[in-house]
Motif scaffolding. Structure first.
Motif, short mmCIF file in Angstrom:
data_model
loop_
_atom_site.label_atom_id
_atom_site.label_comp_id
_atom_site.label_asym_id
_atom_site.label_seq_id
_atom_site.Cartn_x
_atom_site.Cartn_y
_atom_site.Cartn_z
N LYS A 80 -7.60 15.14 10.78
CA LYS A 80 -7.96 14.50 12.09
C LYS A 80 -6.67 14.32 12.90
O LYS A 80 -6.86 14.18 13.96
CB LYS A 80 -8.83 13.30 12.18
N GLY A 81 -5.45 14.78 12.31
CA GLY A 81 -4.14 14.46 13.22
C GLY A 81 -3.61 13.31 13.08
O GLY A 81 -2.59 13.00 13.99
N PHE A 82 -3.94 12.16 12.31
CA PHE A 82 -3.29 10.89 12.32
C PHE A 82 -2.40 10.80 11.31
O PHE A 82 -2.42 11.59 9.95
CB PHE A 82 -4.31 9.86 12.01
N GLU A 83 -1.05 10.18 11.56
CA GLU A 83 -0.30 9.84 10.38
C GLU A 83 -0.59 8.36 9.84
O GLU A 83 -1.18 7.51 10.79
CB GLU A 83 1.12 9.74 11.01
N TYR A 84 -0.43 8.04 8.51
CA TYR A 84 -0.75 6.82 8.27
C TYR A 84 0.31 6.35 7.33
O TYR A 84 0.92 7.03 6.59
CB TYR A 84 -2.10 6.97 7.52
N LYS A 85 0.19 5.01 6.83
CA LYS A 85 1.19 4.50 5.92
C LYS A 85 -0.08 3.44 5.03
O LYS A 85 -0.71 2.72 5.61
CB LYS A 85 2.12 3.63 6.51
N LEU A 86 0.41 3.14 3.68
CA LEU A 86 -0.47 2.47 3.15
C LEU A 86 0.28 1.10 2.82
O LEU A 86 1.55 1.21 2.73
CB LEU A 86 -0.80 2.96 1.67
N TYR A 87 -0.41 0.18 2.98
CA TYR A 87 0.21 -1.26 3.01
C TYR A 87 -0.76 -2.28 2.08
O TYR A 87 -1.80 -2.48 2.48
CB TYR A 87 0.30 -1.81 4.37
N THR A 88 -0.25 -2.77 0.77
CA THR A 88 -0.99 -3.29 0.03
C THR A 88 -0.58 -4.90 0.26
O THR A 88 0.70 -5.09 0.25
CB THR A 88 -0.54 -3.26 -1.39
N THR A 89 -1.59 -5.83 0.11
CA THR A 89 -1.19 -7.34 0.37
C THR A 89 -2.22 -8.15 -0.45
O THR A 89 -3.49 -7.46 -1.14
CB THR A 89 -1.36 -7.41 1.79
N VAL A 90 -2.24 -9.13 -0.18
CA VAL A 90 -3.32 -9.99 -1.02
C VAL A 90 -3.95 -10.97 0.14
O VAL A 90 -3.24 -11.57 0.70
CB VAL A 90 -2.42 -11.18 -2.03
N VAL A 91 -5.15 -11.10 0.04
CA VAL A 91 -5.87 -11.70 1.03
C VAL A 91 -7.02 -12.66 0.34
O VAL A 91 -7.67 -12.12 -0.49
CB VAL A 91 -6.72 -10.82 1.99
N ASN A 92 -6.81 -13.86 0.32
CA ASN A 92 -7.80 -14.78 -0.51
C ASN A 92 -7.65 -14.49 -1.88
O ASN A 92 -8.75 -14.51 -2.65
CB ASN A 92 -9.25 -14.77 -0.02
N GLY A 93 -6.63 -14.25 -2.30
CA GLY A 93 -6.19 -13.87 -4.02
C GLY A 93 -7.00 -12.62 -4.33
O GLY A 93 -6.81 -12.18 -5.47
N ASN A 94 -7.21 -11.71 -3.57
CA ASN A 94 -7.82 -10.47 -3.72
C ASN A 94 -6.62 -9.47 -3.22
O ASN A 94 -6.28 -9.55 -2.08
CB ASN A 94 -9.11 -10.12 -3.16
N LYS A 95 -6.60 -8.24 -4.05
CA LYS A 95 -5.43 -7.16 -3.65
C LYS A 95 -6.33 -6.44 -2.51
O LYS A 95 -7.38 -6.12 -2.96
CB LYS A 95 -5.26 -6.29 -4.67
N VAL A 96 -5.65 -6.18 -1.63
CA VAL A 96 -6.38 -5.24 -0.53
C VAL A 96 -5.24 -4.23 -0.08
O VAL A 96 -3.98 -4.46 0.19
CB VAL A 96 -6.69 -6.25 0.77
N THR A 97 -5.85 -3.05 0.20
CA THR A 97 -4.78 -1.97 0.70
C THR A 97 -5.38 -1.61 2.20
O THR A 97 -6.51 -1.34 2.34
CB THR A 97 -5.02 -0.73 -0.05
N ASN A 98 -4.30 -1.96 3.10
CA ASN A 98 -4.52 -1.31 4.64
C ASN A 98 -4.13 -0.06 4.82
O ASN A 98 -3.01 0.34 4.13
CB ASN A 98 -3.70 -2.63 5.41
N ILE A 99 -4.90 0.72 5.37
CA ILE A 99 -4.39 1.86 5.87
C ILE A 99 -3.99 1.79 7.24
O ILE A 99 -4.81 1.58 8.24
CB ILE A 99 -5.55 2.88 5.84
N LEU A 100 -2.53 1.82 7.58
CA LEU A 100 -2.02 1.66 8.97
C LEU A 100 -1.97 3.02 9.60
O LEU A 100 -1.23 4.23 8.95
CB LEU A 100 -0.85 1.12 8.87
N ILE A 101 -2.61 3.28 10.77
CA ILE A 101 -2.77 4.63 11.39
C ILE A 101 -1.65 4.46 12.74
O ILE A 101 -1.73 3.47 13.44
CB ILE A 101 -3.93 4.85 11.87
N GLY A 102 -0.73 5.34 12.82
CA GLY A 102 0.16 5.17 14.14
C GLY A 102 1.66 5.40 13.72
O GLY A 102 1.67 6.11 12.88
N PRO A 103 2.65 4.80 14.41
CA PRO A 103 2.40 3.67 15.39
C PRO A 103 2.15 4.01 16.79
O PRO A 103 2.35 5.20 16.86
CB PRO A 103 3.78 3.27 15.11
N TYR A 104 1.74 3.06 17.36
CA TYR A 104 1.48 3.31 18.80
C TYR A 104 2.09 2.33 19.52
O TYR A 104 2.20 0.93 19.07
CB TYR A 104 -0.18 3.14 18.96
#
Length: 68
Positions: free
Chosen positions: A19-43
């Protein structure tokens, strides 16, 4: 940005690229759970990110996340 509890699979990531987007994956911990954020951008501005309409084309639960 979208956040997922498991790492996104190759199909999800290729759909974003197709769909033409650039992304980066960012892994963090939220409330003790591992979460992967998909960052699209930058803008440069939030309004630029809003104008892309990621919610309608990628994920209805997407939201803007400002990386500092």
């Amino acid at each position: 940005m979208g956040a997922v509890a498991t790492a996104p699979d190759a199909k999800q990531l290729s759909d974003i690229k197709a769909k033409g987007f650039e992304y980066k994956l960012y892994t963090t911990v939220v409330n003790g759970n591992k979460v992967t954020n998909i960052l699209i951008g930058p803008y440069a501005k939030s309004s630029d990110a809003e104008s892309v309409l990621i919610r309608s084309s990628i994920n209805k639960n997407a939201f803007i996340y400002r990386v500092k």
